[in-house]
Design a protein around this motif. Structure first.
Motif, PDB file in Angstrom:
ATOM      1  N   LYS A 164       1.006  -1.185  -0.249  1.00 27.15           N
ATOM      2  CA  LYS A 164       0.046   0.220  -0.010  1.00 27.15           C
ATOM      3  C   LYS A 164       0.825   1.471   0.003  1.00 27.15           C
ATOM      4  O   LYS A 164       0.515   2.158  -0.650  1.00 27.15           O
ATOM      5  N   LEU A 165       2.092   1.075   1.316  1.00 26.56           N
ATOM      6  CA  LEU A 165       2.889   2.749   0.698  1.00 26.56           C
ATOM      7  C   LEU A 165       3.551   2.493  -0.659  1.00 26.56           C
ATOM      8  O   LEU A 165       3.012   3.662  -1.134  1.00 26.56           O
ATOM      9  N   SER A 166       4.259   1.488  -0.942  1.00 27.84           N
ATOM     10  CA  SER A 166       3.931   1.183  -2.683  1.00 27.84           C
ATOM     11  C   SER A 166       3.366   2.269  -3.403  1.00 27.84           C
ATOM     12  O   SER A 166       3.309   3.047  -4.864  1.00 27.84           O
ATOM     13  N   GLU A 167       2.160   2.066  -3.334  1.00 25.65           N
ATOM     14  CA  GLU A 167       1.136   2.197  -4.211  1.00 25.65           C
ATOM     15  C   GLU A 167       0.719   3.197  -4.226  1.00 25.65           C
ATOM     16  O   GLU A 167       0.372   4.064  -5.290  1.00 25.65           O
ATOM     17  N   GLU A 168       0.878   3.747  -2.648  1.00 21.48           N
ATOM     18  CA  GLU A 168       0.367   5.309  -2.872  1.00 21.48           C
ATOM     19  C   GLU A 168       1.617   6.409  -3.229  1.00 21.48           C
ATOM     20  O   GLU A 168       1.320   7.571  -3.382  1.00 21.48           O
ATOM     21  N   ALA A 169       2.899   5.144  -2.594  1.00 26.74           N
ATOM     22  CA  ALA A 169       3.989   6.525  -2.908  1.00 26.74           C
ATOM     23  C   ALA A 169       4.307   6.998  -4.993  1.00 26.74           C
ATOM     24  O   ALA A 169       3.974   7.841  -5.420  1.00 26.74           O
ATOM     25  N   LEU A 170       3.530   5.739  -5.630  1.00 27.42           N
ATOM     26  CA  LEU A 170       3.456   6.012  -7.341  1.00 27.42           C
ATOM     27  C   LEU A 170       2.664   6.576  -7.830  1.00 27.42           C
ATOM     28  O   LEU A 170       2.214   7.585  -8.929  1.00 27.42           O
ATOM     29  N   ASP A 171       1.437   6.761  -6.850  1.00 29.01           N
ATOM     30  CA  ASP A 171       0.263   7.844  -7.262  1.00 29.01           C
ATOM     31  C   ASP A 171       0.459   8.857  -6.740  1.00 29.01           C
ATOM     32  O   ASP A 171       0.040  10.318  -7.773  1.00 29.01           O
ATOM     33  N   ILE A 172       1.169   9.726  -5.773  1.00 24.77           N
ATOM     34  CA  ILE A 172       2.030  10.799  -6.304  1.00 24.77           C
ATOM     35  C   ILE A 172       3.111  10.638  -7.423  1.00 24.77           C
ATOM     36  O   ILE A 172       2.765  12.277  -7.521  1.00 24.77           O
ATOM     37  N   LEU A 173       3.630  10.131  -7.912  1.00 22.67           N
ATOM     38  CA  LEU A 173       5.183  10.263  -7.997  1.00 22.67           C
ATOM     39  C   LEU A 173       4.776  10.005  -9.693  1.00 22.67           C
ATOM     40  O   LEU A 173       5.415  10.969 -10.296  1.00 22.67           O
ATOM     41  N   ALA A 174       4.211   9.218 -10.525  1.00 21.88           N
ATOM     42  CA  ALA A 174       3.868   9.166 -11.473  1.00 21.88           C
ATOM     43  C   ALA A 174       3.360   9.913 -11.840  1.00 21.88           C
ATOM     44  O   ALA A 174       4.065  10.528 -12.847  1.00 21.88           O
ATOM     45  N   PRO A 175       2.817  10.829 -12.146  1.00 26.41           N
ATOM     46  CA  PRO A 175       2.024  11.847 -12.142  1.00 26.41           C
ATOM     47  C   PRO A 175       2.486  12.770 -12.616  1.00 26.41           C
ATOM     48  O   PRO A 175       3.000  14.090 -14.063  1.00 26.41           O
ATOM     49  N   LEU A 176       4.017  13.478 -11.421  1.00 22.47           N
ATOM     50  CA  LEU A 176       5.280  14.107 -11.830  1.00 22.47           C
ATOM     51  C   LEU A 176       5.797  14.306 -13.071  1.00 22.47           C
ATOM     52  O   LEU A 176       6.476  14.919 -13.192  1.00 22.47           O
ATOM     53  N   LEU A 177       5.957  12.723 -13.040  1.00 22.49           N
ATOM     54  CA  LEU A 177       6.100  12.163 -14.788  1.00 22.49           C
ATOM     55  C   LEU A 177       5.487  11.974 -15.685  1.00 22.49           C
ATOM     56  O   LEU A 177       5.957  11.305 -16.776  1.00 22.49           O
ATOM     57  N   GLY A 178       4.306  12.675 -15.867  1.00 25.47           N
ATOM     58  CA  GLY A 178       3.644  12.492 -16.430  1.00 25.47           C
ATOM     59  C   GLY A 178       2.881  11.284 -17.513  1.00 25.47           C
ATOM     60  O   GLY A 178       2.371  10.646 -18.563  1.00 25.47           O
TER      61      GLY A 178
END
Length: 506
Positions: free
Chosen positions: A362-376
């Motif tokens: 869940k931590l990993s999922e939340e991390a990418l929910d934040i990070l991925a949009p910043l990378l388009g």
């Protein structure tokens, strides 16, 4: 030549590999570097439970417990060969907690976070009529039983790394992040392999998943200002010869209101833990103290008929938990929740503070929910319903075990059980076309053969005897020093990887 990637993850513990797996599954290019072996620190030093944390209910951590209980079901599906249900027995001591409080807590535990879909619920038991009563002292007459799950923690890390690599991530072990410099178009990161060779990677985003070293990484490697702090808490465990002949575990209340687990371990042993002690030393080498040994022995002796002394201990291990500082007075009361901190002053830097084994996905999922949009990248979360981790393709592990044994009757029951509960369906790949033990190659000790060693080197980043004996397995409990040396000598002559730890995956 400078390599270009979307995300560089620093840290090969459970959070680092979980983030790498989630990121590559969303279509991002990913590298992960780990200074030592995968899971070589905190992630291999847990109490090895996938659980909500019953005691956190007293601290009103309802959201954390609910999140963890929901994750318990996800992980049971993802890796049924290395994670399996375990029933826990809580003997009742009225002067520590009244029965109504325990009943209420267990009722919440059964239902928080939609966490109990497949596991049986809690109930009250009388020890005179229950198999777990025989090992307990006479003053214990009744208690409660509830469900949680057991995990081979280091293998959970390795399987996530394998799945990330299978999807295209590059995993580098024994590779140190020397420096990370933020520039207009990304991070320029210098990596150093074990032999001193250096390599430069250009990353659009950097992930700091270094656990106990998270603040140090920001200060000394990335040179980024921050106001976060971690409280390092040491948890120690002891392993003793088996203290009871059944498959239940125990959870023991202590006079200081902490709890200690007694868990069936590696078939012939009992695991007792954990302590909670503030720690200021080197997180790489925590060691149990005499006071911790006495605490755990006393905790067991309050409940078991058989009395323990330090002479009974066959192994100890300690780990340092990087907990998010919350100004709690006692180490045991520090929150096990986590914080994902994103520095957006230029190319993104995501740092992981805190967390626990059960909630890594869940931590990993939340991390990418934040990070991925910043990378388009707008791909949705995917890991909750993903196919199982490597080896987890068959849910009925007992049926898989029967199949492996029936097709290879020359395997001992003990060896077949260990291989299936370590590698799942990949046990068949490891055994290959072998028609007898002689086809498995050199015998190193206990039930470890060359075929398994070669498999671990080729597919699971193992390079040293310690990796195999204490993380990929717990065969170190059964190895004599000459056996360890023979395995070490064999590994030293095996040239199976390049400078930066790249391996072949099935």
């Amino acid at each position: 030549m400078v390599e270009q990637v979307d995300v560089l993850v620093v840290g090969g513990g459970v959070n680092g590999v979980g983030i790498a797996r989630d990121a590559v599954g969303r279509g991002l290019s990913v590298w992960l570097c780990e200074r030592d072996d995968l899971a070589s620190h905190t992630s291999s030093s847990s109490t090895k439970l996938i659980h909500g944390g019953l005691r956190y209910l007293e601290q009103f951590e309802f959201a954390l417990v609910g999140k963890a209980l929901a994750e318990r079901e996800v992980l049971l599906r993802a890796a049924p060969h290395i994670i399996w249900p375990l029933r826990f027995v809580l003997p009742h001591q009225p002067h520590l907690r009244p029965e109504w409080m325990i009943r209420l807590g267990l009722l919440l535990y059964d239902h928080l976070g939609r966490g109990r879909r497949t596991l049986p619920g809690s109930r009250r038991i009388r020890f005179a009529k229950h198999v777990t009563g025989k090992a307990l002292r006479d003053e214990f007459h009744a208690g409660f039983v509830y469900s949680d799950a057991w995990v081979q923690d280091a293998r959970l890390v390795v399987l996530n790394a394998m799945d990330a690599a299978r999807r295209g991530a590059r995993i580098q072990t024994h590779t140190r992040c020397v420096s990370a410099r933020r520039e207009d178009d990304g991070w320029t990161v210098e990596l150093e392999a074990r032999d001193g060779a250096r390599h430069v990677v250009k990353a659009r985003a950097l992930v700091n998943a270094t656990g106990p070293w998270a603040a140090e990484f920001l200060d000394d490697v990335a040179h980024v200002k921050h106001d976060r702090s971690l409280r390092l808490v040491k948890g120690s465990h002891i392993v003793v010869p088996r203290m009871f002949d059944h498959r239940y575990a125990y959870i023991f209340q202590q006079p200081d209101r902490r709890i200690v687990f007694a868990i069936p371990y590696e078939r012939d042993f009992t695991l007792l833990g954990t302590t909670d002690v503030d720690y200021t030393g080197d997180p790489s080498h925590p060691v149990i103290t005499a006071e911790e040994v006495a605490y755990l022995c006393d905790a067991a002796n309050r409940y078991f008929r058989k009395q323990l002394t330090s002479d009974d201990i066959v192994w100890t291990y300690s780990g340092v938990r990087p907990l998010l500082e919350d100004d709690s007075g006692k180490a045991s009361e520090v929150t096990r929740d986590y914080l994902l901190d994103v520095d957006r002053n230029g190319p993104p830097l995501l740092s992981v503070f805190g967390g626990k084994l059960t909630t890594f996905r869940k931590l990993s999922e939340e991390a990418l929910d934040i990070l991925a949009p910043l990378l388009g990248n707008d791909r949705p979360a995917w890991t909750a319903d993903a196919r199982p981790l490597p080896g987890g393709g068959e849910r009925d592990i007992e049926a898989l075990l029967d199949d492996v044994r029936s097709s290879r009757p020359w395997l001992s029951e003990t060896l077949a059980w260990r291989l299936v509960h370590s590698y799942g369906t990949r046990a068949r790949d490891l055994l290959g076309e072998a028609r007898g033990l002689y086809d498995l190659g050199e015998h190193f000790g206990a039930d470890l053969y060359q075929a398994e060693v070669d498999y671990l080197v080729r597919h699971e980043w193992a390079t040293a005897a310690e990796d195999i004996l204490w993380r990929r397995s717990k065969l170190g409990l059964r190895f004599a020093p000459p056996d360890v040396q023979r395995l070490t000598d064999y590994l030293s002559t095996a040239d199976r990887r390049d400078t930066f730890g790249m391996i072949k995956l099935l």
